[in-house]
Write a protein that holds these residues in place. Structure first.
Motif, short mmCIF file in Angstrom:
data_model
loop_
_atom_site.label_atom_id
_atom_site.label_comp_id
_atom_site.label_asym_id
_atom_site.label_seq_id
_atom_site.Cartn_x
_atom_site.Cartn_y
_atom_site.Cartn_z
N ALA A 246 -96.64 -82.96 -36.38
CA ALA A 246 -96.08 -81.61 -36.50
C ALA A 246 -96.17 -80.87 -35.18
N THR A 247 -97.28 -81.04 -34.48
CA THR A 247 -97.44 -80.39 -33.17
C THR A 247 -96.41 -80.90 -32.17
N ILE A 248 -96.19 -82.22 -32.19
CA ILE A 248 -95.20 -82.80 -31.26
C ILE A 248 -93.81 -82.30 -31.58
N ARG A 249 -93.47 -82.21 -32.88
CA ARG A 249 -92.15 -81.70 -33.25
C ARG A 249 -91.98 -80.25 -32.82
N ALA A 250 -93.03 -79.42 -33.04
CA ALA A 250 -92.95 -78.01 -32.64
C ALA A 250 -92.76 -77.87 -31.14
N GLN A 251 -93.48 -78.69 -30.39
CA GLN A 251 -93.34 -78.66 -28.93
C GLN A 251 -91.93 -79.08 -28.51
N GLY A 252 -91.37 -80.09 -29.23
CA GLY A 252 -90.01 -80.53 -28.93
C GLY A 252 -88.99 -79.44 -29.21
N SER A 253 -89.19 -78.72 -30.34
CA SER A 253 -88.28 -77.62 -30.67
C SER A 253 -88.35 -76.52 -29.62
N LYS A 254 -89.57 -76.23 -29.17
CA LYS A 254 -89.74 -75.20 -28.14
C LYS A 254 -89.03 -75.61 -26.85
N ASN A 255 -89.20 -76.86 -26.47
CA ASN A 255 -88.54 -77.33 -25.24
C ASN A 255 -87.02 -77.27 -25.37
N ALA A 256 -86.51 -77.60 -26.58
CA ALA A 256 -85.07 -77.56 -26.79
C ALA A 256 -84.54 -76.13 -26.64
N GLN A 257 -85.28 -75.17 -27.19
CA GLN A 257 -84.85 -73.77 -27.06
C GLN A 257 -84.84 -73.33 -25.61
N ILE A 258 -85.85 -73.76 -24.87
CA ILE A 258 -85.90 -73.39 -23.45
C ILE A 258 -84.72 -73.99 -22.70
N ILE A 259 -84.40 -75.24 -23.03
CA ILE A 259 -83.27 -75.91 -22.35
C ILE A 259 -81.96 -75.21 -22.68
N ARG A 260 -81.79 -74.84 -23.98
CA ARG A 260 -80.56 -74.16 -24.36
C ARG A 260 -80.45 -72.80 -23.66
N ALA A 261 -81.58 -72.08 -23.58
CA ALA A 261 -81.55 -70.77 -22.92
C ALA A 261 -81.21 -70.91 -21.44
N GLU A 262 -81.78 -71.93 -20.81
CA GLU A 262 -81.47 -72.14 -19.39
C GLU A 262 -80.01 -72.52 -19.19
N ALA A 263 -79.48 -73.33 -20.14
CA ALA A 263 -78.07 -73.72 -20.04
C ALA A 263 -77.17 -72.51 -20.23
N SER A 264 -77.53 -71.61 -21.18
CA SER A 264 -76.72 -70.41 -21.40
C SER A 264 -76.75 -69.51 -20.18
N ALA A 265 -77.94 -69.37 -19.58
CA ALA A 265 -78.04 -68.54 -18.38
C ALA A 265 -77.22 -69.13 -17.25
N SER A 266 -77.23 -70.46 -17.13
CA SER A 266 -76.44 -71.11 -16.08
C SER A 266 -74.94 -70.91 -16.33
N ALA A 267 -74.54 -71.01 -17.62
CA ALA A 267 -73.13 -70.81 -17.95
C ALA A 267 -72.71 -69.37 -17.67
N ALA A 268 -73.58 -68.40 -18.04
CA ALA A 268 -73.25 -66.99 -17.78
C ALA A 268 -73.10 -66.73 -16.29
N LYS A 269 -73.97 -67.37 -15.49
CA LYS A 269 -73.87 -67.20 -14.04
C LYS A 269 -72.56 -67.78 -13.52
N THR A 270 -72.19 -68.93 -14.10
CA THR A 270 -70.92 -69.55 -13.68
C THR A 270 -69.73 -68.65 -14.04
N TYR A 271 -69.80 -68.05 -15.26
CA TYR A 271 -68.74 -67.12 -15.66
C TYR A 271 -68.68 -65.93 -14.71
N ALA A 272 -69.86 -65.40 -14.41
CA ALA A 272 -69.89 -64.23 -13.53
C ALA A 272 -69.34 -64.56 -12.14
N ASP A 273 -69.69 -65.75 -11.66
CA ASP A 273 -69.17 -66.14 -10.33
C ASP A 273 -67.67 -66.31 -10.36
N SER A 274 -67.15 -66.90 -11.46
CA SER A 274 -65.71 -67.10 -11.55
C SER A 274 -64.98 -65.77 -11.68
#
Length: 284
Positions: free
Chosen positions: A211-239
Motif C-alpha cells: 500500500a505504501t509503494i502504491r501511494a508513493q507511485g500515485s504521488k509521483n504520477a501526480q507530480i509528473i502530470r503537474a510538471e507536464a501541465s506546467a510545461s505545456a502551459a509554458k509552451t502555450y504561453a511562448d507560442s
C-alpha cells in the motif's frame, strides 16, 4: 635350498642381524605424507618441524607431500588433517531480538593453518572441533539475539553470518585454525501458534508495504502530470507571444473538440452563424 639358508644363517648370523636391524631402522625412519594431511614431527614432546604444511595458493604437488624421514624412537609423526573440516551444531532454540523462539541448525567450516599451535593448545583436530562448538553456539545466540526474525529472511542474514564468522575465527586462531565459513542451514519458528502468528504478521506487513509503494507511485504520477501541465502551459504561453493568431486558432480547435466531439452526449447547442464563439469557422 633350505640347507643354503641354514648354512648362510649359521655362517653370517651377525651380518644378517645387522642388516635386519638396519632395514628395520630404515623402515621406521621413512614417513609417507599424503597430500590431504600435514605431519608434525615431535621430538621428545616438542614439535620441531612440519611436513606438507598448508600454504594458500600453493600448486598441487608443490606442498611437500610424499616421502620424508624422521629419527626413529626419538621423533613422533603426528598426522593432522589438511582438508576443510566441519563443526556441526545440533538443532537448538535461539531467541531473536523480537522475542521469537527460533529452531536453528548451523555449521562452521575451518582448517588447521598452524599445526604447531594446534598441537600445543588442543592436541588433536577433534579437540579443536570440541572447543569451537560451544564458541559457535555462543556467537550464534549473541548475534541472532540482536536481530529480528524478519531480518533473517533478508540480506541482513549475510551480515549476521559474516559477524559470527569473524568472531569465531578470532577464537579459532588461538588453536591454530582458520574459520572459512559459517552457515545457518535452517532458522524456523516452532510449529503451532507462533508459526501461524508469524505468517499472519508477515502477510500484514507485506500488504502495508505494498500500500505504501502504491501511494508513493500515485504521488509521483501526480507530480509528473503537474510538471507536464506546467510545461505545456509554458509552451502555450511562448507560442502566444510568437503568433497570437495561431494560438487563438489552436485553443479554439481544442475548445470545439471538447464541446462537439463528446461521445454519448445527447446535449444540443443552438448558436447563430455569426456567434462570436464560431468565428474560427468563418475564417476570421
Amino acid at each position: 635350498m633350505g640347507g643354503f639358508f641354514e648354512n648362510l644363517w649359521r655362517e653370517q648370523k651377525a651380518v644378517l642381524a645387522v642388516l635386519a636391524a638396519v632395514l628395520l631402522l630404515a623402515i621406521s625412519s621413512l614417513i609417507v605424507v599424503d597430500e590431504k594431511e600435514q605431519v608434525l614431527i615431535v621430538r621428545l614432546g616438542d614439535p620441531v618441524r612440519v611436513i606438507n604444511r598448508f600454504r594458500p595458493n600453493t600448486d598441487y604437488g608443490q606442498t611437500g607431500a610424499g616421502l620424508s624421514w624422521r629419527i626413529p624412537f626419538f621423533e613422533q609423526a603426528v598426522r593432522i588433517d589438511k582438508r576443510v573440516l566441519d563443526v556441526d551444531l545440533e538443532r537448538q532454540q535461539v531467541t531473536s531480538a523480537d522475542q521469537r523462539r527460533l529452531e536453528v541448525d548451523a555449521y562452521a567450516r575451518y582448517r588447521v593453518i598452524d599445526p604447531v599451535k594446534m598441537y600445543q593448545t588442543a592436541g588433536t583436530v577433534d579437540r579443536v572441533s570440541e572447543q569451537l562448538q560451544p564458541i559457535l553456539n555462543s556467537a550464534l545466540r549473541q548475534e541472532l539475539g540482536n536481530r529480528t526474525f524478519a531480518s533473517l529472511l533478508t540480506a541482513e542474514r549475510g551480515q549476521a553470518m559474516a559477524n559470527i564468522r569473524a568472531g569465531l575465527d578470532n577464537e579459532a586462531r588461538e588453536y591454530g585454525a582458520q574459520v572459512i565459513d559459517v552457515r545457518i542451514k535452517r532458522a524456523d519458528l516452532p510449529d503451532g501458534t507462533p508459526l501461524d502468528s508469524a505468517f499472519t504478521r508477515m502477510s500484514t506487513a507485506r500488504q502495508q508495504e505494498a500500500a505504501t509503494i502504491r501511494a508513493q507511485g500515485s504521488k509521483n504520477a501526480q507530480i509528473i502530470r503537474a510538471e507536464a501541465s506546467a510545461s505545456a502551459a509554458k509552451t502555450y504561453a511562448d507560442s502566444f507571444g510568437k503568433d497570437p493568431a495561431f494560438y487563438d486558432f489552436y485553443r479554439a480547435m481544442q475548445s470545439y473538440d471538447a464541446t462537439f466531439a463528446q461521445k454519448g452526449s445527447s446535449t444540443s447547442i443552438v448558436l447563430s452563424p455569426d456567434n462570436e464563439y464560431l468565428k474560427q469557422f468563418r475564417g476570421k
